[in-house]
Design an enzyme around this catalytic site. Sequence first.
Site, PDB file in Angstrom:
ATOM      1  N   HIS A  48      -6.220   4.193  -2.156  1.00  0.00           N
ATOM      2  CA  HIS A  48      -7.129   5.269  -1.788  1.00  0.00           C
ATOM      3  C   HIS A  48      -6.469   5.975  -0.606  1.00  0.00           C
ATOM      4  CE1 HIS A  48     -10.280   2.566  -3.642  1.00  0.00           C
ATOM      5  NE2 HIS A  48     -10.364   3.688  -4.334  1.00  0.00           N
ATOM      6  N   ASP A  51      -6.917   3.917   2.318  1.00  0.00           N
ATOM      7  CA  ASP A  51      -6.226   2.614   2.320  1.00  0.00           C
ATOM      8  C   ASP A  51      -4.884   2.807   3.024  1.00  0.00           C
ATOM      9  OD1 ASP A  51      -8.080   1.162   0.747  1.00  0.00           O
ATOM     10  OD2 ASP A  51      -7.172   1.914  -1.110  1.00  0.00           O
TER      11      ASP A  51
END
Length: 345
Positions: A48, A51
């Site tokens: 993501h 992330d």
Amino acid sequence: MSTFRFTAGPWNIHDGTDSFGPGHRPNYPIEEKIKRFAEIGLDGVQFHDDDAVPDMNHMTQQATIDYAKDVKKLLDKEGLFAEFVATRLWFDPHTDDGGFTASKKENRDYAIWRAKRSIDIARALGTKKIQLWLAREGTLCAEGKNHVEKILQLRDALNEILTYGPEMLILIEPKPNEPIDRSYAGTCGHALALGAYTVDPNRVGVCIESAHSILSGLDPANDMAFALALNKLWGVHLNDQNGARYDQDKSFGVENLRQAFNEVKVLNENNYGDRGNFECVGLDVKAMRTQPADDCYRHLINSKKIFMMLLEKVKKFDYKFQEECVKTQNFEKLEMYVMELLMKG
Ligand code: XLS
Ligand code: MG
């Protein structure tokens, strides 16, 4: 014969939190996850946007890019690649009511801003794939939005993303429900139809997730076949799901073995994976809440192992025998052959 490259995301190792209780395992830092992913035999990592760059909301564009470049170094050190960057439009308060289809303009603007930053991050990580799981694009209250207007807004958002990243490809990951109960792009067909109406249909494809197809009442192998037929299967998220319940992200094949066999079969038959790091076998699985911390990569190890075991079965599949059965329309015979193939050692 395909060469399969396996990937997973940092979210696939989690503390066990669910909607009804907190987690009981530690939360490991991304550095450790990346190292372990390499150790257990994965080839790449899915991210993501946050992330890769956790504090991206409060960082300048240049600081975001620099941070992502450091993450790329971590990957390089372990010999891994980044498969995609997925814009996370379901955590931030701006996205409570949707991202690209939020009711308030300021929130829609935030969603577009996030998508553009995801592209900056993808460039720094060295991938051209932007994945969109359109988590909250839909409605909780059926009368809460003008759906026709919202679906057009979704298309317009795709156009903005395609324009900001002229080299980027968008993979829509369809899911029919959860966290909202009515999604605007719930199935592979919806996602591809939306893509077809953008400024550059050639750059919009899909990532089919087994559990999401099952939640739609569809067969994941068939969804994959549909996308493959149109050259639009640019990613898969393999996992499993016990019927139309909450999203379970179980290990691949543990609930619906024959269906999983057919997922591997359709991928193998169509040389999915031949386009290198572009076509990966993503394992979007989560460990059970009960799983001990010292063995919390087991679901990923198992999913890859099950895939490889099913691949062996797929390679043994007797296409001559199948042809005979089809000729005589003896599908009972073919079905039993498949059961024996799966159940015998
Ligand atoms: C959730 C999704 C999510 C995506 C990545 O249901 O599967 O994990 O794959 O945004
Ligand atoms: Mg997924």
